[in-house]
Design a protein around this motif. Structure first.
Motif, PDB file in Angstrom:
ATOM      1  N   VAL A  94       1.428   6.602  -6.966  1.00 28.45           N
ATOM      2  CA  VAL A  94       0.344   7.501  -7.384  1.00 28.45           C
ATOM      3  C   VAL A  94       0.746   8.956  -7.166  1.00 28.45           C
ATOM      4  O   VAL A  94       0.527   9.817  -8.030  1.00 28.45           O
ATOM      5  CB  VAL A  94      -0.966   7.160  -6.631  1.00 28.45           C
ATOM      6  CG1 VAL A  94      -2.010   8.242  -6.815  1.00 28.45           C
ATOM      7  CG2 VAL A  94      -1.498   5.818  -7.096  1.00 28.45           C
ATOM      8  N   LEU A  95       1.356   9.250  -6.039  1.00 20.72           N
ATOM      9  CA  LEU A  95       1.797  10.626  -5.771  1.00 20.72           C
ATOM     10  C   LEU A  95       2.877  11.070  -6.751  1.00 20.72           C
ATOM     11  O   LEU A  95       2.899  12.229  -7.186  1.00 20.72           O
ATOM     12  CB  LEU A  95       2.301  10.758  -4.333  1.00 20.72           C
ATOM     13  CG  LEU A  95       1.222  10.703  -3.250  1.00 20.72           C
ATOM     14  CD1 LEU A  95       1.858  10.733  -1.862  1.00 20.72           C
ATOM     15  CD2 LEU A  95       0.242  11.849  -3.413  1.00 20.72           C
ATOM     16  N   ALA A 131       0.839  -1.209   0.000  1.00 18.95           N
ATOM     17  CA  ALA A 131       0.000   0.000   0.000  1.00 18.95           C
ATOM     18  C   ALA A 131       0.869   1.253   0.000  1.00 18.95           C
ATOM     19  O   ALA A 131       0.577   2.214  -0.725  1.00 18.95           O
ATOM     20  CB  ALA A 131      -0.941  -0.015   1.204  1.00 18.95           C
ATOM     21  N   LEU A 132       1.940   1.246   0.780  1.00 20.78           N
ATOM     22  CA  LEU A 132       2.857   2.397   0.787  1.00 20.78           C
ATOM     23  C   LEU A 132       3.512   2.592  -0.573  1.00 20.78           C
ATOM     24  O   LEU A 132       3.658   3.720  -1.050  1.00 20.78           O
ATOM     25  CB  LEU A 132       3.920   2.214   1.869  1.00 20.78           C
ATOM     26  CG  LEU A 132       3.443   2.367   3.302  1.00 20.78           C
ATOM     27  CD1 LEU A 132       4.563   2.004   4.282  1.00 20.78           C
ATOM     28  CD2 LEU A 132       2.960   3.786   3.551  1.00 20.78           C
ATOM     29  N   VAL A 139       0.855   4.091  -2.910  1.00 25.17           N
ATOM     30  CA  VAL A 139       0.601   5.512  -2.610  1.00 25.17           C
ATOM     31  C   VAL A 139       1.756   6.365  -3.139  1.00 25.17           C
ATOM     32  O   VAL A 139       1.536   7.414  -3.759  1.00 25.17           O
ATOM     33  CB  VAL A 139       0.399   5.721  -1.092  1.00 25.17           C
ATOM     34  CG1 VAL A 139       0.457   7.189  -0.726  1.00 25.17           C
ATOM     35  CG2 VAL A 139      -0.919   5.123  -0.658  1.00 25.17           C
TER      36      VAL A 139
END
Length: 147
Positions: free
Chosen positions: A91-92, A84-85, A88
């Motif tokens: 995506v960022l 998940a990290l 994220v």
């Protein structure tokens, strides 16, 4: 040894080197190993080193998915938190590369690249291929090469 009479092993073309599987499989494995490296280097032409490196972290989710599908591996919640990290961060990174920037660029530190979105896509594709290559290599060593 006579390559024609020995049916247990395959031979490398134009040599007497015995291999366990047909040489085409080894060629496909080597292409799967080299292509992500090429795509990563190509992505650096279009996006920043920071973006390419951060998007390279998407290799971890790719490995998890590939190993789950090929090797039926089961993962713990801590693994999913790490993935998940990574997602994220990916995506960022894509968001910051596609959003317009207002930073003044210095001639010594160029901040714009020819097409950062294309470079990001190349980095993501390379990360997916890295993960797939690792899973296939693990499958090959654990199942095919042990025969």
């Amino acid at each position: 040894p006579n390559p024609v009479n020995d049916n247990c092993y395959h031979y490398l073309p134009l040599t007497s080197i015995r291999i366990r599987m047909p040489w085409r499989y080894y060629l496909l494995l080597s292409i799967l190993d080299v292509t992500p490296n090429y795509l990563t280097l190509l992505s650096l032409k279009h996006t920043s080193l920071t973006s390419s490196t951060l998007l390279g972290s998407l290799t971890a989710p790719s490995i998890m998915v590939s190993c789950h599908l090929l090797l039926k591996k089961v993962y713990r919640p801590a693994h999913f938190m790490g993935v998940a990290l990574c997602l994220v961060g990916g995506v960022l990174t894509i968001y910051t590369d596609t959003s317009p920037t207002t930073v003044d660029s210095s001639p010594l530190l160029p901040t714009s690249h020819s097409d950062p979105y294309y470079g990001d896509l190349l980095s993501i594709f390379a990360a997916v291929l890295y993960g797939l290559g690792d899973a296939v290599g693990e499958f090959w060593c654990g199942h095919v090469d042990r025969k």
